[in-house]
Scaffold this motif. Structure first.
Motif, PDB file in Angstrom:
ATOM      1  N   ARG A  54      40.330  44.542  48.379  1.00 26.32           N
ATOM      2  CA  ARG A  54      41.157  44.011  47.298  1.00 26.32           C
ATOM      3  C   ARG A  54      40.657  42.644  46.842  1.00 26.32           C
ATOM      4  O   ARG A  54      40.620  42.333  45.649  1.00 26.32           O
ATOM      5  N   LEU A  55      40.260  41.818  47.797  1.00 28.12           N
ATOM      6  CA  LEU A  55      39.858  40.459  47.469  1.00 28.12           C
ATOM      7  C   LEU A  55      38.576  40.433  46.636  1.00 28.12           C
ATOM      8  O   LEU A  55      38.419  39.588  45.749  1.00 28.12           O
ATOM      9  N   THR A  56      37.677  41.354  46.907  1.00 26.38           N
ATOM     10  CA  THR A  56      36.422  41.378  46.147  1.00 26.38           C
ATOM     11  C   THR A  56      36.586  41.998  44.769  1.00 26.38           C
ATOM     12  O   THR A  56      35.675  41.903  43.943  1.00 26.38           O
ATOM     13  N   SER A  57      37.732  42.619  44.496  1.00 25.82           N
ATOM     14  CA  SER A  57      37.922  43.283  43.208  1.00 25.82           C
ATOM     15  C   SER A  57      37.964  42.295  42.048  1.00 25.82           C
ATOM     16  O   SER A  57      37.741  42.678  40.901  1.00 25.82           O
ATOM     17  N   TRP A  58      38.254  41.011  42.317  1.00 22.00           N
ATOM     18  CA  TRP A  58      38.272  40.009  41.246  1.00 22.00           C
ATOM     19  C   TRP A  58      36.867  39.577  40.833  1.00 22.00           C
ATOM     20  O   TRP A  58      36.699  38.976  39.784  1.00 22.00           O
ATOM     21  N   GLY A  59      35.879  39.809  41.691  1.00 24.83           N
ATOM     22  CA  GLY A  59      34.505  39.512  41.325  1.00 24.83           C
ATOM     23  C   GLY A  59      34.044  38.096  41.585  1.00 24.83           C
ATOM     24  O   GLY A  59      32.918  37.743  41.216  1.00 24.83           O
ATOM     25  N   ASP A  60      34.873  37.273  42.224  1.00 21.12           N
ATOM     26  CA  ASP A  60      34.437  35.892  42.464  1.00 21.12           C
ATOM     27  C   ASP A  60      34.498  35.498  43.937  1.00 21.12           C
ATOM     28  O   ASP A  60      34.440  34.323  44.272  1.00 21.12           O
ATOM     29  N   HIS A  61      34.632  36.487  44.822  1.00 21.71           N
ATOM     30  CA  HIS A  61      34.624  36.219  46.263  1.00 21.71           C
ATOM     31  C   HIS A  61      33.575  37.093  46.950  1.00 21.71           C
ATOM     32  O   HIS A  61      33.513  38.297  46.712  1.00 21.71           O
ATOM     33  N   GLN A  62      32.778  36.478  47.794  1.00 18.87           N
ATOM     34  CA  GLN A  62      31.882  37.228  48.674  1.00 18.87           C
ATOM     35  C   GLN A  62      32.532  37.243  50.056  1.00 18.87           C
ATOM     36  O   GLN A  62      32.669  36.202  50.702  1.00 18.87           O
ATOM     37  N   VAL A  63      32.966  38.411  50.484  1.00 19.61           N
ATOM     38  CA  VAL A  63      33.687  38.521  51.745  1.00 19.61           C
ATOM     39  C   VAL A  63      32.720  38.900  52.862  1.00 19.61           C
ATOM     40  O   VAL A  63      31.931  39.845  52.724  1.00 19.61           O
TER      41      VAL A  63
END
Length: 306
Positions: A54-63
């Protein structure tokens, strides 16, 4: 409570990082953007995978998601380490990936590692995201003490007994019931984990009982080590996880007044797994405000989802 989107098969790790002569960590790097290290808690290595998706779905986080020592079906670690020692493992991952600084988010036991990392290596940490670590050192209320006793003196000995009697599946289910704070925990957990999650938990529960559980007790026997007050910190928790967690959060807010508190409503201690969209939304909003310099300490409650 949750859908089936998380029921995917885990791909091969992006890389593996050696942290001792006999221990390698499986590491997954997902998405692009500002790095966020996710540190899982007890028994379930892939507990935070739905949150990562879910967190990577915004496109501005590398998890960066990884399996701690002794997890992922590897058996007991060749060189067991305490919580500060597991901070060194996170630093080894950052070094291997060429990352100078990252946000670090830890759930439950993983929250201890996030806190210790922020305190011991603040130059490597952009912020600490604490997903309900139980700070047993500071729990003083009768209700909170009773909650901890119920786990330590009743629930965990029962888990150990079941495992010792060869009932691994029963031990895993009992662990879910003791630590999740929700009813029908097994059904909810197993339909939310990636495929094979129960089988992996069955293989990894010995690492928690023989390594993490004693490390947790040793850590709680020492005075709580807090990050510097300048470290950006957010506490994300559930509205109904219990008095001990509420008291832990309140202590942080008192000692570090800049701490932000976000609440995911009515879902118990397993909120990152059972409410990944809501948890990711809170984390994303906080990280965005932090990046834009618009962060004010305070308390926020997420609306209940349907």
């Amino acid at each position: 409570m949750t859908g089936t989107a998380a029921r995917r098969l885990m791909p091969d790790p992006t890389t593996r990082v050696r942290v001792s002569g006999g221990d390698e960590l499986d590491v997954w790097v997902i998405g692009k953007g500002t790095p966020v290290v996710l540190v899982h808690g007890a028994v379930m290595r892939d507990f935070l995978v739905p949150l990562a998706d879910r967190l990577t779905s915004w496109g501005d986080h590398q998890v960066i998601h990884y399996g701690r020592r002794g997890y992922g079906g590897r058996g007991l670690p060749a060189e067991a380490t305490d919580i500060p020692g597991q901070v060194v493992d996170v630093l080894a991952i950052l070094e291997a990936l060429g990352i100078e600084k990252a946000h670090v988010a830890g759930h439950s036991f993983g929250g201890y590692i996030a806190m210790e990392l922020a305190a011991r290596a603040p130059d490597r940490v952009l912020s600490a995201l604490l997903l309900e670590p139980l700070l047993g050192q500071v729990v003083r209320s009768a209700e909170g003490q009773e909650e901890m006793r119920a786990v330590a003196e009743v629930a965990m000995p029962a888990v150990i007994e079941q495992l010792g009697n060869g009932d691994g599946h029963g031990a895993v289910s009992a662990f879910y019931d003791a630590t999740s704070g929700v009813e029908n925990a097994r059904e909810l957990v197993e339909r939310s984990l990636p495929r094979g999650g129960r089988e992996l938990a069955l293989r990894d529960i010995a690492t928690f009982l023989q390594v993490d559980w004693p490390a947790m007790g040793a850590w709680m026997a020492e005075p709580l080590r807090l990050p510097d007050a300048a470290m950006p910190i957010v506490w994300v928790g559930s509205a109904d996880s219990g008095a001990a967690f509420a008291e832990s959060r309140a202590y942080l807010e008192e000692q570090l007044p800049g701490t932000t508190a976000c609440t995911v409503a009515d879902v118990g201690h397993y909120f990152p797994l059972l409410k990944p969209a809501e948890t990711a939304g809170a984390v994303h909003e906080w990280l965005t405000k932090l990046r834009l310099g618009r962060l004010d300490g305070g308390r926020r409650t997420l609306a209940r989802s349907t």
